[in-house]
Design a protein around this motif. Sequence first.
Motif, PDB file in Angstrom:
ATOM      1  N   PRO A  11       0.831  -1.205   0.000  1.00  0.00           N
ATOM      2  CA  PRO A  11       0.000   0.000   0.000  1.00  0.00           C
ATOM      3  C   PRO A  11       0.864   1.253   0.000  1.00  0.00           C
ATOM      4  N   ARG A  35     -11.794   0.775   1.657  1.00  0.00           N
ATOM      5  CA  ARG A  35     -11.248   0.266   2.919  1.00  0.00           C
ATOM      6  C   ARG A  35     -11.333   1.360   3.987  1.00  0.00           C
ATOM      7  N   VAL A  37     -10.060   3.485   6.987  1.00  0.00           N
ATOM      8  CA  VAL A  37      -8.775   3.928   7.535  1.00  0.00           C
ATOM      9  C   VAL A  37      -9.075   4.738   8.799  1.00  0.00           C
ATOM     10  N   LEU A  52       0.419   6.170   6.576  1.00  0.00           N
ATOM     11  CA  LEU A  52       0.008   4.888   7.133  1.00  0.00           C
ATOM     12  C   LEU A  52       0.967   4.440   8.227  1.00  0.00           C
ATOM     13  N   ASP A  54      -0.131   1.476  10.110  1.00  0.00           N
ATOM     14  CA  ASP A  54      -0.467   0.067  10.276  1.00  0.00           C
ATOM     15  C   ASP A  54      -1.324  -0.326   9.072  1.00  0.00           C
ATOM     16  N   ALA A  55      -0.730  -1.071   8.161  1.00  0.00           N
ATOM     17  CA  ALA A  55      -1.447  -1.392   6.925  1.00  0.00           C
ATOM     18  C   ALA A  55      -0.999  -2.753   6.413  1.00  0.00           C
ATOM     19  N   GLU A  57      -2.343  -5.646   3.118  1.00  0.00           N
ATOM     20  CA  GLU A  57      -3.280  -5.800   2.007  1.00  0.00           C
ATOM     21  C   GLU A  57      -4.521  -6.582   2.420  1.00  0.00           C
ATOM     22  N   ALA A  59      -5.658  -6.706   5.635  1.00  0.00           N
ATOM     23  CA  ALA A  59      -6.213  -6.164   6.873  1.00  0.00           C
ATOM     24  C   ALA A  59      -7.609  -5.596   6.630  1.00  0.00           C
ATOM     25  N   TRP A  62      -7.004   0.004   7.999  1.00  0.00           N
ATOM     26  CA  TRP A  62      -5.672   0.554   8.166  1.00  0.00           C
ATOM     27  C   TRP A  62      -5.701   1.650   9.215  1.00  0.00           C
ATOM     28  N   ARG A  63      -4.512   2.033   9.675  1.00  0.00           N
ATOM     29  CA  ARG A  63      -4.359   3.148  10.611  1.00  0.00           C
ATOM     30  C   ARG A  63      -3.404   4.163   9.986  1.00  0.00           C
TER      31      ARG A  63
END
Length: 450
Positions: A11, A35, A37, A52, A54-55, A57, A59, A62-63
Motif C-alpha cells: 500500500p 477500505r 482507515v 500509514l 499500520d497497513a 493488504e 487487513a 488501516w491506521r
Amino acid sequence: MTPETLPAATPPRDLELTIGPAAHGGHFVARHEGRVVFVRHGLPGERVRARLTDAGEKAKFWRADVVEVLEPSPSRVPHFWAPADALKAGARGRLPVGGAEFGHISLAEQRLLKAGIFSEQLARLGGMDRDVTVEVPANESTDGLGWRTRVSFSVAPGGRLAMHPHRSDDLIPVQEMPLASAAINALRLWEVDFTGADRVEVAAPAAGGPPLVLVIPSAGTHPRTLARIASEVGAAADAGAGETVSVAAWNPESHELTRLRGRTWVREHAAGHEYRVTGAGFWQIHRSAPEVLVNAVLQGLDIQPGERVADLFAGAGLFTAPLADAAGADGHVLSVEGSPGTSRDARKNLFAAGQVEVVQGRVDRVLRSRESRLDAVLLDPPRTGAGRVVVDQISAAGPRAVGYVSCDPASFARDLAWFREAGWELDTLRVFDLYPHTHHMESFAVLRRP
C-alpha cells in the motif's frame, strides 16, 4: 512467477483522504478505495495527507496519522505542545507523542465530538438512543492545560524522561508536560538521570503537599542506583519547586514498595475527607475530578440513613467515605477493592467509620460469597468495565438504584446492555470532560428498575 506467487501489492505510504466522523479511541474514520482507515490528528470534513502506520493488504482496516492538512476544519487550532503536534512530527518523518491527541482541536469542538462519540457507543453497544451533553468542571482552565495531578513517563536510553507515540515502542524524550499540574512540572524531573529505571510515575496532590515520585526499576538495578536517583530528584525539586519531594521504588511483580526519600504516599482531600494514597494506588487524575464525581454520586444515589450500600472497585475510599456519611451510623457500607495495597489504604482512610466494612478481593468473588440484600450499589470499574457476571450479581442483590462511574464509554455501554437485559433502565446520565485535549471522558449514570 505465476500470478499466485506474486508478492501482494504494497500500500502507498501516504494517502490523500477526506476525514469522516469521530470514532471511539481518538480516531476519525476515512475511506480509501472502500477500505476503512482510522486516522488520528484529523477533524471531520478535512482533506488531508495521512501517513500509514499500520497497513496490510488483507487487513480489515488501516491506521494512519495526519501529516499535512490540505483543507482545514474551522475548528482546527495550533497544537499547544510541539512533541505531540502530528504535523511537525510528520514533517520530520517521526510520530508524535501520545497523550494529547485532541490538542489540535478547539475545546468547544472537542466536547461536541465527545458527546457524539458517547451517543454512538450507547446506540451501537448499549442498544439505546440518548442525546449527550458534556459538562465542564466549574474551575476548568480556559486553555484546558495543567489539570493532571498524576503523570507516567518512560525512560529513554541515556536516562531522560520520555513518552511513547500511539501504538509504538519508540521513545521520545520530553522537557515538559503541559497537561500536568504546575507542581509536577516544577519538579524539573527532565534534568534527572533516571538510568536504571524503566518507568517513572509522579503524583502531586491537588490541595498541595509533598509530591511523590515513584520509580519502577529495571531488572537488576542496584540499590545504590536507586539512592542516586532519589538524590538527584531531591536536588532538582529543591532547585525548581523549592518543596520537599518523596521518592519510592515500586516492583510491580512483587508489589514491594521501598522508601527512598520522604514517604511512600501522598495525602489527598475531597468532600471534607482526607485520604492516604500509597505508591501506585489509584486516584482520579484531574484536580477537580474527586469533588465533581463525589457530588454527582451523592446527588444521583441520594443515600438515606440506615441504608445498606456497596462501593465496588472502591479504591482508597474516595466514594466510600461520603457514602458512609450519608448512610449514617445505622447504615452499612461495603468497600470492595482488588488491589491489596489500595485496600490497605482504604482501611487506614476509613478506620473511624464503624459502619464501613472493607474487603480486599475480586468483586465477583466477594459478591458470590454474600447473599445479603442491598439498597444501593456504586461501581467504578477499570477501563475494561464490570463484566456480565458482576452485572448479574448486582442485579440479584436487589438494590433500588445502581450508580456507575465510568472512564470508558464502550465498556459502559456494553455493561448497560446487560443491565437492561436484567430489567434496569438508564435514569440519569452525566458525562464530564475531565481529560481535555485527549479523547477520554468520565461519566456517571444512575440505573433503576421501572
